[in-house]
Design an enzyme around this catalytic site. Structure first.
Site, mmCIF file in Angstrom:
data_model
loop_
_atom_site.group_PDB
_atom_site.id
_atom_site.type_symbol
_atom_site.label_atom_id
_atom_site.label_comp_id
_atom_site.label_asym_id
_atom_site.label_seq_id
_atom_site.Cartn_x
_atom_site.Cartn_y
_atom_site.Cartn_z
ATOM 1 N N LYS A 1 47.649 49.499 56.153
ATOM 2 C CA LYS A 1 47.114 50.596 55.353
ATOM 3 C C LYS A 1 47.511 50.447 53.884
ATOM 4 O O LYS A 1 46.666 50.540 52.990
ATOM 5 C CB LYS A 1 47.634 51.930 55.884
ATOM 6 N N HIS B 1 58.362 62.691 67.710
ATOM 7 C CA HIS B 1 57.881 61.544 66.951
ATOM 8 C C HIS B 1 56.382 61.594 66.676
ATOM 9 O O HIS B 1 55.976 61.430 65.526
ATOM 10 C CB HIS B 1 58.324 60.197 67.509
ATOM 11 N N THR C 1 51.019 50.248 59.542
ATOM 12 C CA THR C 1 51.277 50.963 58.296
ATOM 13 C C THR C 1 51.163 50.010 57.110
ATOM 14 O O THR C 1 50.616 50.366 56.061
ATOM 15 C CB THR C 1 52.675 51.613 58.321
ATOM 16 N N SER D 1 42.938 57.778 51.480
ATOM 17 C CA SER D 1 41.844 56.814 51.656
ATOM 18 C C SER D 1 40.529 57.328 51.094
ATOM 19 O O SER D 1 39.603 56.548 50.891
ATOM 20 C CB SER D 1 41.658 56.485 53.144
ATOM 21 N N TYR E 1 53.803 61.939 62.829
ATOM 22 C CA TYR E 1 52.517 61.338 62.477
ATOM 23 C C TYR E 1 51.430 62.387 62.329
ATOM 24 O O TYR E 1 50.461 62.187 61.591
ATOM 25 C CB TYR E 1 52.138 60.254 63.495
ATOM 26 N N SER F 1 48.420 78.188 68.270
ATOM 27 C CA SER F 1 47.557 78.097 67.100
ATOM 28 C C SER F 1 47.150 76.649 66.823
ATOM 29 O O SER F 1 45.972 76.352 66.607
ATOM 30 C CB SER F 1 48.280 78.695 65.894
ATOM 31 N N SER F 2 48.123 75.731 66.858
ATOM 32 C CA SER F 2 47.801 74.323 66.576
ATOM 33 C C SER F 2 46.870 73.749 67.620
ATOM 34 O O SER F 2 45.963 72.976 67.297
ATOM 35 C CB SER F 2 49.062 73.457 66.582
ATOM 36 N N HIS G 1 64.254 56.233 69.319
ATOM 37 C CA HIS G 1 64.945 55.728 68.126
ATOM 38 C C HIS G 1 65.608 56.866 67.352
ATOM 39 O O HIS G 1 66.369 56.616 66.434
ATOM 40 C CB HIS G 1 64.017 54.894 67.225
ATOM 41 N N HIS G 2 65.299 58.125 67.731
ATOM 42 C CA HIS G 2 65.993 59.254 67.111
ATOM 43 C C HIS G 2 67.345 59.495 67.778
ATOM 44 O O HIS G 2 68.084 60.365 67.360
ATOM 45 C CB HIS G 2 65.155 60.527 67.237
ATOM 46 N N GLU H 1 54.835 64.177 66.304
ATOM 47 C CA GLU H 1 54.751 65.261 65.318
ATOM 48 C C GLU H 1 54.843 64.733 63.884
ATOM 49 O O GLU H 1 54.120 65.196 63.010
ATOM 50 C CB GLU H 1 55.879 66.268 65.582
ATOM 51 N N TRP I 1 66.570 72.157 63.306
ATOM 52 C CA TRP I 1 65.216 72.414 63.808
ATOM 53 C C TRP I 1 64.984 71.722 65.141
ATOM 54 O O TRP I 1 64.077 72.075 65.880
ATOM 55 C CB TRP I 1 64.157 71.990 62.795
ATOM 56 N N ARG J 1 74.861 65.039 57.381
ATOM 57 C CA ARG J 1 73.882 66.073 57.065
ATOM 58 C C ARG J 1 74.300 67.401 57.698
ATOM 59 O O ARG J 1 75.157 67.442 58.556
ATOM 60 C CB ARG J 1 72.484 65.649 57.539
ATOM 61 N N HIS K 1 64.534 76.122 56.952
ATOM 62 C CA HIS K 1 63.811 75.325 55.962
ATOM 63 C C HIS K 1 62.901 74.327 56.686
ATOM 64 O O HIS K 1 61.715 74.199 56.376
ATOM 65 C CB HIS K 1 64.800 74.602 55.052
ATOM 66 N N ASP L 1 29.222 74.591 60.427
ATOM 67 C CA ASP L 1 30.504 75.295 60.505
ATOM 68 C C ASP L 1 31.351 74.552 61.524
ATOM 69 O O ASP L 1 30.939 73.515 62.040
ATOM 70 C CB ASP L 1 30.296 76.761 60.949
#
Lengths: 191, 548
Positions: free
Chosen positions: B342, B264, B339, B279, B268, B180-181, B313-314, B266, B153, B461, B88, B117
């Site tokens: 924003k 991390h 943040t 915005s 963002y 690809s990315s 922090h993870h 990722e 994951w 979890r 998932h 283009d």
């Protein structure tokens, strides 16, 4: 003016893309560079509890009158059918005093097995002041079927150990060494 | 320099745009879609692919919520449950949200900066067509003997290394997604830096373009690190190396450091383009220029910079020294500042605006409110001392789903409703769009809000069963999940109706308050647009200075 604008524009794609691809390749390498960097970082800072020094010959030691408690811990990975424990759970030593700790390991399987021990010191900061002269964790250990053996560690704590550390835990984990175990099994089945 | 003279230059000088002279689409289904190098076609392909993946990943979420509907094991084996939670996440992160943003980038960036283009159209085709193969490979592991990946994951060793042979497929699938990315990002950067229309200076670019420029740099910096990490897992698993194998002198904790150095930034990567879309939308429907344009750009850049120094922090619970915990805690809390800037600017943009609440605006406001809830629970998790309690509980699940679902996914929906009339030339059904919004917003809160309480009460979890004390909140959460899942069928219905059935033609300027180059084109825009760079003046830039 229009033409020069265009002429400037096209080659810059190639240059920019080349630079960006180089960044990507560099970052791929950086991922791998983490492996040596991480080890160097951990050894220098003692983070991870692996800053233990190894010396062949301790020479003359200055023994301080400050004493500290050392605890011993033992774990075996589930893939290795050994019993492994410290002979004494804790001992009190003077800083700078050469000491010996004994661990007891027994192979309860019916075949010879090779184990390799990793160690860890808690608090990690203390590992920088922990000096070993001899340890069963330096080499792989082969135990024949049902063999048991005492495994010694010779160590001392440097007298300049920071004041706030009152107690140190030395922990070992034994893992099955797959590669050499299969060799040991192969050679034992030959006999 | 004179804008006029550059503006009127001749088309043939532009080799980057194929088939400049004719505005005809290639004929035949395969010619059109398999070999296309047109940014609009590739954008559509990305978006359709992402929508399909959204439903595949969503189906897996339904399996998870169905199993958690009641305590005990009812529907699936625990190992399959673990495969579902792992897949998932992989499908939603790499298959739905990231490709969807690349789709938006493909469609909108050339239209927003006045380029004909993308800079590298052939590579663009390739970077899309890798993805279906990558995901076929990833999903095929579910049908293999050893099953799909089941270690989460994050693929932490040693657990992830205990999987079977199918693990190699997972690693190669991740490699392909990464390639690809990276290609997509290189394309975005080259387009933005080299192909802006004359007069479209960096600080005149729409915020969506800005956020994507920064996102693309993040992608180039961290996707290769993930590729390296999974390569090390691969060699540990199959070739006897010991990068993460403690028995051989490696360190499993090192994987966590490398993974989160990627992981991390990722998160963002998934949320910065959302900031950009919101915005764009809020000023349109508040009929006021965006408050603090430059502040928005700098806030985005500082968030991107900070994302590189907060990864640990993870992993507050791995036994870091106190100084490490403090550093990562304070650095993490610092992210709340840009943040907060924003959120403040979005609210200030709406302040005293002449607001109307069409579907894109509803989703954008929903984003601001609900993303902020996710941000606040993120601040709670940043506090190292209390994270020891929250770590690996449903509180974490609630947190990142709040920032990703009513965060990133709502922004994707807002953007879809906002630009769908531009893309298709038809108006979607406003009534059904609003129904979709309200059902989704209510159900997403029923789904995720109770999970905060479950986590604080200690429910872990990634476990298919739970203690009976958690039964009520889990049942509520599952009901919310089923409604949310079903409400996405409305979304598909609205899109299909808009593309094939809608009779109401869209104007070039779809929204009365719309600013920016994309609105100067017809709806749908011609297959090849801006072959001649447009004239850039205060009426065609999307964020003109507010009159003081």
């Amino acid at each position: 003016m229009v033409r020069t604008d265009q002429a400037e524009r096209q080659p810059s794609h190639t240059k920019l893309v080349r630079r960006l691809v180089l960044i990507a390749i560099g970052m791929f390498g950086f991922g791998f560079a983490m492996w040596p960097l991480y080890n160097v970082f951990c050894d220098l800072t003692g983070l991870g509890g692996r800053g233990v020094k190894v010396v062949e010959n301790a020479g003359e030691l200055e023994v301080s009158d400050r004493q500290i408690k050392i605890r011993f811990d033992a774990t075996v990975n589930s893939a290795l059918p050994w019993v492994f424990q410290p002979k004494e759970k804790a001992m009190v030593v003077s800083l700078g005093e050469m000491s010996e700790a004994l661990y007891l390991a027994m192979n309860v399987a019916d075949e010879p097995l090779t184990g390799r021990a990793t160690y860890n010191v808690t608090p990690p900061e203390a590992s920088l002041y922990f000096v070993k002269t001899e340890c069963f964790c330096f080499t792989e250990q082969v135990l024949l079927a049902n063999e048991s053996r005492e495994m010694p560690v010779y160590y001392f704590i440097q007298p300049d150990l920071p004041e706030h550390i009152k107690e140190i835990t030395l922990s070992y984990t034994f893992y099955l060494d797959d590669n050499t175990s299969s060799v040991a099994q192969a050679s034992s089945s030959d006999q | 320099m004179s804008i006029e003279s550059t503006h009127s230059h001749d088309n043939d000088a532009h080799p980057a745009a194929p088939g400049d002279h004719h505005d005809h689409k290639p004929t035949g289904f395969f010619n059109r879609w398999l070999f296309t190098t047109n940014h609009k076609d590739i954008g559509t392909l990305y978006l359709v692919f992402a929508l399909i993946m959204f439903f595949i990943g969503g189906g897996m979420a339904m399996v998870i919520r169905a199993e958690l509907f009641m305590p005990g094991l009812q529907l699936v084996e625990p190992d399959f449950f673990n495969q579902m939670t792992t897949m998932h996440a992989l499908v939603m992160v790499f298959g739905a949200v990231m490709p969807a943003w690349v789709g938006f980038a493909n469609w909108m960036i050339p239209l927003m900066i006045g380029a004909p283009d993308m800079a590298l159209p052939r590579m663009n085709n390739w970077s899309f067509w890798i993805l279906p193969f990558a995901f076929t490979m990833l999903l095929s592991t579910l049908f293999m003997d050893s099953g799909g990946p089941a270690a989460g994951w994050t693929l932490y060793p040693p657990l992830s290394l205990q999987g079977g042979q199918s693990f190699a497929f997972v690693v190669f699938a991740i490699h392909m997604m990464g390639i690809s990315s990276i290609m997509g990002s290189i394309n975005v950067i080259a387009t933005i830096l080299n192909m802006r229309a004359p007069g479209m200076t960096l600080l005149r670019m729409p915020l969506f373009v800005w956020t994507w420029l920064i996102t693309a740099y993040l992608l180039i910096a961290v996707m290769p690190v993930l590729a390296g990490a999974v390569t090390m897992l691969l060699t540990d698993h199959f070739f006897g190396t010991s990068f993460f194998n403690a028995a051989g002198g490696g360190d499993p904790v090192m994987f966590q450091h490398i993974f989160w150095f990627f992981g991390h930034p990722e998160v963002y990567i998934m949320i910065l383009p959302a900031f950009g879309v919101v915005s764009e939308i809020i000023p349109t429907f508040a009929r006021k220029p965006l408050f603090g344009y430059a502040a928005m750009v700098f806030a985005t850049a500082s968030i991107a910079f900070l994302s590189f120094i907060v990864w640990a922090h993870h992993m507050f619970t791995v036994g870091m020294p106190l100084m490490g915990e403090l550093f990562f805690m304070y650095a993490t809390m610092l992210i709340a500042v840009p943040t907060g800037v924003k959120v403040f600017n979005w609210v200030s943009t709406m302040w005293k605006g002449s607001m109307t609440f069409e579907t894109p605006m509803l989703f954008a406001i929903g984003f601001v409110v609900l993303f902020t809830i996710g941000g606040l629970s993120g601040l709670m998790l940043a506090i190292a001392s209390v994270d020891l309690q929250y770590h690996d509980t449903y509180f974490v699940v609630a947190h990142f789903h709040y920032v990703l679902v009513p965060g990133a996914v709502f922004a994707l929906m807002a953007g879809t409703y906002y630009w769908l009339p531009k893309w298709t030339g038809h108006m979607y059904s406003e009534t059904w769009g609003k129904i979709h919004f309200w059902v989704s917003t209510i159900s997403v809160n029923i789904l995720f809000f109770p999970q905060h309480y479950l986590g604080l009460a200690g429910m872990p979890r990634r476990i298919p069963d739970y203690s009976t004390q958690f039964a009520d909140f889990n049942m509520i959460s599952s009901i919310g999940g089923f409604i949310f899942g079903a409400s996405q069928l409305i979304f598909v219905g609205v899109i299909v109706h808009c593309v094939y059935k809608s009779r109401k033609a869209a104007q070039g300027l779809v929204w009365e308050g719309g600013k920016g180059l994309e609105w100067t084109l017809s709806s749908p825009p011609p297959y090849h647009s801006f072959n001649t760079p447009p004239l850039i003046d205060p009426t065609t830039i999307s964020h003109p200075e507010e009159a003081h």
